[in-house]
Write an enzyme that holds these catalytic residues in place. Structure first.
Site, mmCIF file in Angstrom:
data_model
loop_
_atom_site.group_PDB
_atom_site.id
_atom_site.type_symbol
_atom_site.label_atom_id
_atom_site.label_comp_id
_atom_site.label_asym_id
_atom_site.label_seq_id
_atom_site.Cartn_x
_atom_site.Cartn_y
_atom_site.Cartn_z
ATOM 1 N N HIS A 164 -7.429 62.705 70.768
ATOM 2 C CA HIS A 164 -8.841 62.397 70.977
ATOM 3 C C HIS A 164 -9.578 62.125 69.671
ATOM 4 C CE1 HIS A 164 -9.036 64.724 75.069
ATOM 5 N NE2 HIS A 164 -8.366 63.594 75.137
ATOM 6 N N GLU A 173 -8.025 70.263 71.632
ATOM 7 C CA GLU A 173 -9.371 70.739 71.939
ATOM 8 C C GLU A 173 -9.556 72.207 71.571
ATOM 9 O OE1 GLU A 173 -10.324 70.123 76.056
ATOM 10 O OE2 GLU A 173 -9.627 68.050 76.041
ATOM 11 N N GLU A 216 -15.210 63.123 73.567
ATOM 12 C CA GLU A 216 -15.797 64.092 74.492
ATOM 13 C C GLU A 216 -16.997 64.822 73.893
ATOM 14 O OE1 GLU A 216 -12.567 66.499 75.895
ATOM 15 O OE2 GLU A 216 -11.533 64.777 76.768
ATOM 16 N N ASP A 251 -7.039 73.633 74.152
ATOM 17 C CA ASP A 251 -6.141 72.721 74.864
ATOM 18 C C ASP A 251 -5.275 72.101 73.795
ATOM 19 O OD1 ASP A 251 -4.749 70.772 76.166
ATOM 20 O OD2 ASP A 251 -6.486 69.542 76.677
ATOM 21 N N GLU A 302 -4.382 75.960 77.086
ATOM 22 C CA GLU A 302 -3.916 74.916 78.003
ATOM 23 C C GLU A 302 -2.810 74.085 77.365
ATOM 24 O OE1 GLU A 302 -5.824 70.742 79.565
ATOM 25 O OE2 GLU A 302 -7.193 72.419 79.244
ATOM 26 N N LYS A 354 -7.703 68.051 87.870
ATOM 27 C CA LYS A 354 -8.190 66.701 87.552
ATOM 28 C C LYS A 354 -7.930 65.822 88.771
ATOM 29 C CE LYS A 354 -7.413 66.631 82.535
ATOM 30 N NZ LYS A 354 -6.426 66.275 81.485
ATOM 31 N N HIS A 382 -12.993 67.096 83.495
ATOM 32 C CA HIS A 382 -13.276 65.666 83.324
ATOM 33 C C HIS A 382 -12.032 64.996 82.752
ATOM 34 C CE1 HIS A 382 -14.363 66.307 78.810
ATOM 35 N NE2 HIS A 382 -13.311 66.989 79.176
ATOM 36 N N ARG A 383 -12.135 63.717 82.397
ATOM 37 C CA ARG A 383 -11.131 63.027 81.586
ATOM 38 C C ARG A 383 -11.855 62.508 80.345
ATOM 39 N NH1 ARG A 383 -6.001 62.463 84.171
ATOM 40 N NH2 ARG A 383 -5.346 62.405 82.005
ATOM 41 N N SER A 384 -11.078 62.115 79.324
ATOM 42 C CA SER A 384 -11.734 61.652 78.094
ATOM 43 C C SER A 384 -12.484 60.338 78.307
ATOM 44 C CB SER A 384 -10.729 61.550 76.948
ATOM 45 O OG SER A 384 -9.555 60.918 77.385
#
Length: 446
Positions: A164, A173, A216, A251, A302, A354, A382-384
């Site tokens: 990300h 994350e 994000e 994550d 995660e 998800k 959510h998703r990115s």
């Protein structure tokens, strides 16, 4: 006269990364209509249901006109005349009959695309709530058989690494969870204050450009050590005055830096001149997590290992699973068959939910019910690549997941979900319950 579906219209819109995605309107015989839009991920699990993309040169191959056409020409005409409150019937009809493709893990949506099917599934779910004249979260709760509504603890992704972010950080994350808040409203206050304190700490330490935000809304300072990310969070929580009230989640998205050939994890995978000196075994990585947990207030990890590394997952869950939730994302891909296997093998103890990994509301609900019955935690996500659609906010309340991660308190496509949760809490009034410290098991299984 029962209200029925009279028309279905799909279109190509854009997600928060400027990539095409699918949006669907479902029109009803009473003149109203409902709309659903699907997100898409950057670090995707190989077992996710098929996200249909056009290929070719337009939009660098990421167009979704085939999926749009599948809705307009195949799914739409086939569901006209159906009752939108019959979610299970419509989802199963789309997945099992109209699409009908399956593999060892179940229905895989290879023909029509999970993005086509899900956009319709989301819109139908919203339409069903409208017909019943009840809030979407209540309709979802009814579909699942959940009697107790709970507001989730938000998990704000405030430091970004991995796939990300353009920094050297391997782990994807670093999140903050205000478990010590007494309401969702207070949780937002805590999250926002920690976020702004973190921003000033990062700016002071790494300079102005280190406060640029990732996909994000989190910061992506150019740090290399994963531990440094944890230190920054600890300092920001302290500075905001919430030590003990705000805990940490991670994550790791370890599949992104797992080497198939030598079965090692390369924490240096984003380095240009990488000599492989930072490669470690699954067991060494497991010990690294245990050292993090002993030093920092971490309550959630995660995707700590590769999506096929079931045995190392099980070891970590066995060793620290009481204290920390071990969340399966790429491992489980919200797939009921994979969830059943993980429950059976005690691989992890929480589901990342998800909806676009599996591709229908009904299958998502099934995965959540299985997880809760096994005593697992559930985190809606959510998703990115997101849209302004707020479905997952209602989903997290309707299913009483206890947790939701939908980015930092920054970027409108992220705040859209958090703001919807504020509205839901306000609407529930005195009946509103915030998961808080009970985020792993906020309600009895349903």
């Amino acid at each position: 006269m029962a209200v029925t579906i009279t028309w279905v219209k799909a279109r190509q819109i854009f997600d928060s990364r400027g990539n095409p995605t699918v949006e669907v309107d479902v029109g009803l015989s009473d003149g109203s209509y409902a709309r659903g839009a699907v997100p898409s991920g950057a670090s995707t699990g190989i077992y996710e249901a098929l996200e249909l993309r056009d290929g070719g040169s337009d939009y660098l191959g990421k167009g979704v006109l085939k999926a749009v056409s599948n809705v307009n020409n195949i799914i739409g005409p086939a569901i006209v005349g159906k009752d939108p409150t019959e979610q299970v019937e419509i989802d199963n009809f789309m997945v099992q009959q109209l699409d009908g493709t399956s593999n060892e893990w179940g229905w895989c949506k290879q023909k029509l695309g999970a993005n086509a099917i899900l956009a319709v599934s989301l819109a139908v779910c919203k339409a069903g709530a409208m017909v019943k004249k009840i809030p979407l979260y209540q309709h979802i709760a009814n579909l699942a058989g959940n009697k107790t509504l709970v507001l989730p603890v938000p998990a704000f992704n405030v430091i970004n690494g991995g796939s990300h972010a353009g920094n050297k950080l391997a782990m994807q994350e670093f999140m903050i969870l205000p478990t010590g808040a007494s309401s969702f409203k207070e949780a937002m206050k805590m999250g926002v204050e920690v976020y702004h304190n973190l921003k000033s700490i990062i700016k002071k330490k790494y300079g102005q450009d280190a406060t640029n935000v990732g996909d994000e809304g989190g910061f992506a300072p150019n740090i290399q050590e994963n531990k440094e990310g944890l230190e920054l969070l600890k300092a920001a929580i302290e500075k905001a005055g919430y030590t003990g009230k705000v805990v940490i989640g991670m994550d790791v998205a370890a599949s992104e830096f797992f080497g198939e050939k030598d079965k090692t994890y390369d924490l240096n995978f984003k380095e240009e001149n990488n000599d492989g000196s930072n490669k470690i075994s699954g067991d060494s990585l497991k010990d690294l997590y245990k050292s993090f947990v002993s030093e920092y207030p971490i309550e959630s990890i995660e995707d700590p290992f590769d999506q096929d590394d079931w045995s190392t997952y099980a070891k970590l869950t066995d060793e620290i699973g009481q204290k920390v939730q071990i969340v399966g994302d790429d491992l489980l891909v919200t797939n009921p068959t994979r969830v059943a296997k993980a429950i059976n093998e005690k691989t992890c103890n929480a589901l990342l939910l998800k909806v676009n990994q599996i591709g229908s509301v009904t299958e998502s609900i099934e995965a959540v019910r299985m997880s809760k019955r096994a005593g697992w935690g559930v985190m809606a996500s959510h998703r990115s690549g997101e849209t302004e659609d707020t479905f997952i906010a209602d989903l997290s309340v309707g299913l009483s997941t206890g947790q939701i991660k939908t980015g930092a308190p920054c970027r409108s496509e992220r705040l859209a979900k958090y703001n919807q949760l504020l509205r839901i809490e306000e609407e529930l009034g005195d009946a509103a319950v915030y998961a808080g410290a009970k985020f792993r098991a906020p309600v009895e299984p349903y």
